[in-house]
Motif scaffolding. Structure first.
Motif, short mmCIF file in Angstrom:
data_model
loop_
_atom_site.label_atom_id
_atom_site.label_comp_id
_atom_site.label_asym_id
_atom_site.label_seq_id
_atom_site.Cartn_x
_atom_site.Cartn_y
_atom_site.Cartn_z
N THR A 72 0.80 -1.06 -0.16
CA THR A 72 0.02 0.05 -0.18
C THR A 72 0.87 1.20 0.03
OG1 THR A 72 -0.16 0.00 2.34
CG2 THR A 72 -1.89 -1.19 1.38
N LEU A 73 0.49 2.15 -0.43
CA LEU A 73 1.05 3.68 -0.55
C LEU A 73 1.20 3.86 0.94
CD1 LEU A 73 1.71 5.87 -2.54
CD2 LEU A 73 -0.24 6.86 -2.29
N GLU A 74 2.43 4.61 0.92
CA GLU A 74 2.63 5.02 2.40
C GLU A 74 1.75 6.10 3.00
OE1 GLU A 74 7.01 4.10 4.26
OE2 GLU A 74 6.81 6.09 3.02
N PRO A 100 11.28 8.05 -9.84
CA PRO A 100 10.56 7.43 -8.59
C PRO A 100 9.24 8.39 -8.36
CG PRO A 100 12.61 8.66 -8.04
CD PRO A 100 12.71 8.25 -9.52
N LEU A 101 8.15 7.76 -8.00
CA LEU A 101 6.94 8.38 -7.94
C LEU A 101 6.24 8.29 -6.33
CD1 LEU A 101 4.97 8.05 -11.35
CD2 LEU A 101 6.30 9.70 -10.79
N ALA A 102 6.50 7.01 -5.77
CA ALA A 102 5.86 6.70 -4.65
C ALA A 102 6.72 5.68 -3.75
CB ALA A 102 4.69 6.12 -4.81
N HIS A 103 6.56 5.91 -2.38
CA HIS A 103 7.05 4.86 -1.49
C HIS A 103 5.92 4.00 -1.08
CE1 HIS A 103 11.09 6.44 -1.71
NE2 HIS A 103 10.64 7.86 -1.26
N GLU A 104 6.30 2.92 -1.05
CA GLU A 104 5.06 1.90 -0.35
C GLU A 104 5.63 0.94 0.72
OE1 GLU A 104 2.69 0.36 -3.99
OE2 GLU A 104 4.72 -0.54 -4.00
N ARG A 105 4.78 0.60 1.49
CA ARG A 105 5.03 -0.44 2.51
C ARG A 105 4.55 -1.76 1.93
NH1 ARG A 105 6.28 1.83 7.54
NH2 ARG A 105 6.41 -0.32 8.45
N TYR A 106 5.28 -2.86 2.09
CA TYR A 106 4.76 -4.31 1.59
C TYR A 106 4.49 -4.90 2.95
CZ TYR A 106 4.55 -8.13 -1.25
OH TYR A 106 3.75 -9.29 -1.89
N HIS A 107 3.44 -5.53 3.17
CA HIS A 107 2.88 -6.13 4.14
C HIS A 107 2.83 -7.59 4.12
CE1 HIS A 107 1.83 -1.95 5.37
NE2 HIS A 107 0.81 -2.07 4.22
N LEU A 108 2.87 -8.48 5.00
CA LEU A 108 2.57 -9.80 5.23
C LEU A 108 1.14 -9.82 6.21
CD1 LEU A 108 5.89 -11.44 5.16
CD2 LEU A 108 4.55 -10.94 3.20
#
Length: 371
Positions: free
Chosen positions: A173-175, A299-307
């Protein structure tokens, strides 16, 4: 024409003298040839006469050829067709012996893990991610943990978790996604407080994958739309498609303004390949995919990858092994070597509201309003 299907048996030990690949019919024919009668063949195979007779007749009907000849009370012999079947089987076994032995060894190594109490297997459906592929090899080599990963869209991955088809789901998801955002509308119906838990995995960068040197000087999605650059999208249901729609909403751009919005590719690597092959000018994807293909990246966006997992799965040995691995310095260092990735709460178990900024919100009441 008859088709050949392979099967295998799991036994405590390989029986000496057995063919490399066994086939019940060939075993019957060989026994008839050696013993000269159906009853003696049945005894040698520890089967009933009725079973052996029935199997022979069933195969004869299937093939349209007799397998055994001989009148009642006389010595049974294989027919010419039966002899040819045994000959063909011996020829195939002789020619393919090295490959069959290699297949035996591979199967035995794979199944050895199932009987090793020190090794754990974790089933995971996840949005495509380069760090997860790196984690799979790292886990197998250092933590006796096998990650059984099936890549799908983020939405499909969480749905699979909720349907019991995997132990863990990976999504991103987008931070900075806000309350009421496309991100919230997509994921909140799939996740339930008190039932799901999130495990931190990584922070990653997504942006425009472009040709080397960025010849069109693209700096934003607005540039892609304005210049009518050929765009390549990701499939509906993927986290990157959700991210794109989020960024388009924020910029006030309609998806139809992108030339190629309706054209999709199944992975970040496929997007990079399309750009590298000159089939597209740009596509939203991972920095790691762009760098691996020798392409440019904006670069356009920083995301967090979740489990994500069910709260009940936290006590499973495989989940515990994963948490230990993610918290380790060796993995976090290795993650940092991947372009566009960094560790972020890696291995930390948190609630939905802690990792999803749009989750926790309440309507503010005006002063003096009724409670």
């Amino acid at each position: 024409m008859q088709q050949i299907e392979l099967s295998y048996l799991i036994t405590p030990r390989r029986r000496v003298g057995r063919a490399l690949i066994g086939n019940p019919l060939m075993a019957l024919l060989q026994a008839v040839r050696e013993h000269g009668s159906i009853s003696a063949a049945a005894r040698s195979l520890e089967l009933s006469y009725r079973h052996v007779w029935g199997e022979l007749k069933r195969w004869e009907q299937s093939f349209g050829h007799a397998l055994v000849t001989g009148e009642k009370g006389r010595r049974a012999q294989l027919s010419e067709f039966g002899d040819k079947l045994l000959w063909a089987e011996r020829q195939a076994q002789a020619r393919l012996a090295p490959q069959i032995e290699a297949l035996h060894a591979d199967l035995e190594r794979a199944f050895a893990l199932a009987f090793d109490d020190r090794t754990h297997v974790l089933s995971l459906q996840a949005s495509h991610d380069d760090a997860l592929m790196l984690l799979r090899s790292h886990a197998a080599g250092s933590a006796r943990l096998q990650l059984d990963i099936q890549f799908s869209g983020s939405v499909d991955a969480i749905s699979a978790l909720n349907q019991g088809r995997c132990t863990m789901a990976g999504f991103h998801t987008l931070e900075s996604a806000a309350v009421g955002s496309h991100t919230q509308r997509t994921y909140q119906p799939l996740l339930k407080p008190g039932i799901h838990k999130l495990i931190g995995f990584a922070r990653r960068t997504q942006g425009l994958i472009v040709a080397p040197g960025n010849p069109l000087a693209l700096r934003s999605l607005a540039d892609v739309a304005r210049l009518q650059a050929r765009y390549v999208n990701r499939s509906i249901g993927t986290g990157t498609r959700v991210l794109l729609d989020e960024l388009l909403d924020a910029a006030g751009i309609d998806g139809d303004a992108l030339d190629g919005y309706g054209r999709s590719e199944p992975s970040h690597g496929a997007v990079a390949h399309a750009v590298a092959a000159g089939q597209a000018d740009a596509g939203l994807g991972l920095e790691s995919a762009a760098r691996a293909a020798g392409l440019g990246f904006v670069p356009l966006a920083h995301e967090r990858y979740h489990l994500a997992c069910l709260k009940s799965a936290l006590a499973h040995p495989a989940t515990e092994a994963l948490l230990v691995l993610l918290r380790g310095a060796a993995w976090q260092h290795r993650l940092g070597t991947l372009a566009g990735y960094e560790s972020a709460a890696s291995g930390e178990v948190q609630s939905l509201s802690a990792l999803l900024p749009w989750w926790q919100f309440k309507s503010k009441k005006k002063k003096g309003s009724a409670p």
